[in-house]
Design a protein around this motif. Structure first.
Motif: not given
Ligand code: C2E
Ligand code: MG
Ligand code: MG
Ligand code: MG
Length: 283
Positions: A46, A60, A64, A119, A181, A205, A241, A260
């Motif tokens: 992203q 970032e 998945r 992350n 974060d 967020k 958003e 987004f």
């Molecule tokens: P995060 O690091 O705070 O990442 C931001 C999350 O918000 C991501 O969800 C992203 O897709 C989502 N997001 C970004 N912009 C927007 C927006 O405008 N609106 C909405 N509704 N959502 C938005 P995602 O990809 O589902 O990841 C969720 C969390 O999972 C991340 O929060 C992070 O804490 C964790 N994560 C993701 N990838 C990894 C990874 O490789 N390793 C670890 N340890 N944690 C991860």
């Protein structure tokens, strides 16, 4: 029954294991297998925008899992399980390897000013070999350390501070950037902030969501922006958003934006397309 047992015996029968659903056990098993084979995980990227220059400053990496029968799973469906089972260290290492490899590829293609953020889970941060793992991956991929940023949650900073501090210092010594974060969700850490050599605060967020209609969230956001400025840290807003949110943030001095509104997390090819389009428009 486990509950009636006393002393050390009780420790053996942890309620965790007993109450594990069949579904969770299957998923855990699949996670083991997937980590062995290693081709079911994908990183989406992203973009992070600077609204002053209208450029992308970084991406970032967000994981998945393409599960063979359940489809594409978001991190919330398996990261907690990976943390519980200790599998997170291997998974986290893969994330670092893949994100650095991808970023190096983009670097060679000329995107030298971009940085990739990965992350880090609190569990990974407790590993004593984290520093040597990061160092090895930087060496092996040849990615300049300043093109890598590690995102730590504010929660981690609040707890076990001494170890955390020395870990962050060691990472900074390698030359990587550190951001906090979900910032603002654990306000008690403010006092520590001056001691931690971090680069960026990432406003959570939950504050951004109704920034334009909720005075409290607007006030907290502005406080974080001001705090970042006085400590000479970068500040970025996540989960942006709408145009109204962008305007609010820009007006209040937060120019780095992720969400987004500008872009969802996308696959590498889509990212390059987006990046090229924006660069060309600037011409
Ligand atoms: P995060 O690091 O705070 O990442 C931001 C999350 O918000 C991501 O969800 C992203 O897709 C989502 N997001 C970004 N912009 C927007 C927006 O405008 N609106 C909405 N509704 N959502 C938005 P995602 O990809 O589902 O990841 C969720 C969390 O999972 C991340 O929060 C992070 O804490 C964790 N994560 C993701 N990838 C990894 C990874 O490789 N390793 C670890 N340890 N944690 C991860
Ligand atoms: Mg993050
Ligand atoms: Mg975040
Ligand atoms: Mg978040």
């Amino acid at each position: 029954k486990a509950k009636e047992m006393t002393g050390n015996q009780y420790q053996v029968y942890t309620p965790d294991i007993e109450n594990r659903s069949l579904e969770t056990i299957r998923l855990e098993n699949d996670l083991y297998k997937a980590l062995d084979q290693g081709n079911e995980f994908t990183l989406y990227y992203q973009p992070k925008f600077d609204v002053r220059s209208n450029t992308i400053i970084g991406v970032e990496a967000l994981i998945r899992w393409q599960h063979p029968s359940l489809g594409l799973l978001p991190p919330k469906d398996f990261i907690p399980l990976a943390e519980e089972t200790g599998l997170i260290s291997k998974l986290g290492e893969w994330v670092l390897e893949e994100s650095c490899r991808q970023m190096k590829e983009w670097y060679v293609d000329g995107l030298t000013n971009l940085s990739v953020s990965a992350n880090l889970s609190p569990q990974q941060f407790k590993q004593n070999d984290l520093i040597s793992i990061v160092k090895r991956i930087l060496d092996e991929t040849g990615l300049p350390p300043q093109n890598l940023e590690l995102e730590l949650t504010e929660n981690l900073i609040i707890h076990n501070t001494e170890k955390t501090l020395s870990m962050i210092q060691a990472l900074k010594k390698l030359g990587v950037k550190i951001s906090i974060d979900d910032f603002g969700t654990g306000f008690s850490s403010l006092g520590y902030l001056k001691d931690f050599p971090v680069d960026t605060l990432k406003i959570d967020k939950t504050f951004i969501d109704d920034i334009t209609i909720n005075d409290n969230n607007a006030a907290i956001t502005n406080t974080i922006i001001t705090l970042a400025r006085s400590l000479q840290l970068n500040v970025i807003a996540e989960g942006v958003e709408t145009k109204e949110q962008v305007d609010f943030l820009e007006h209040n001095g937060c120019y780095l934006i992720q969400g987004f509104y500008f872009s969802r997390p996308v696959l590498p090819d889509q990212f390059v397309e987006k990046y090229t389009k924006i660069s060309n428009k600037k011409g």
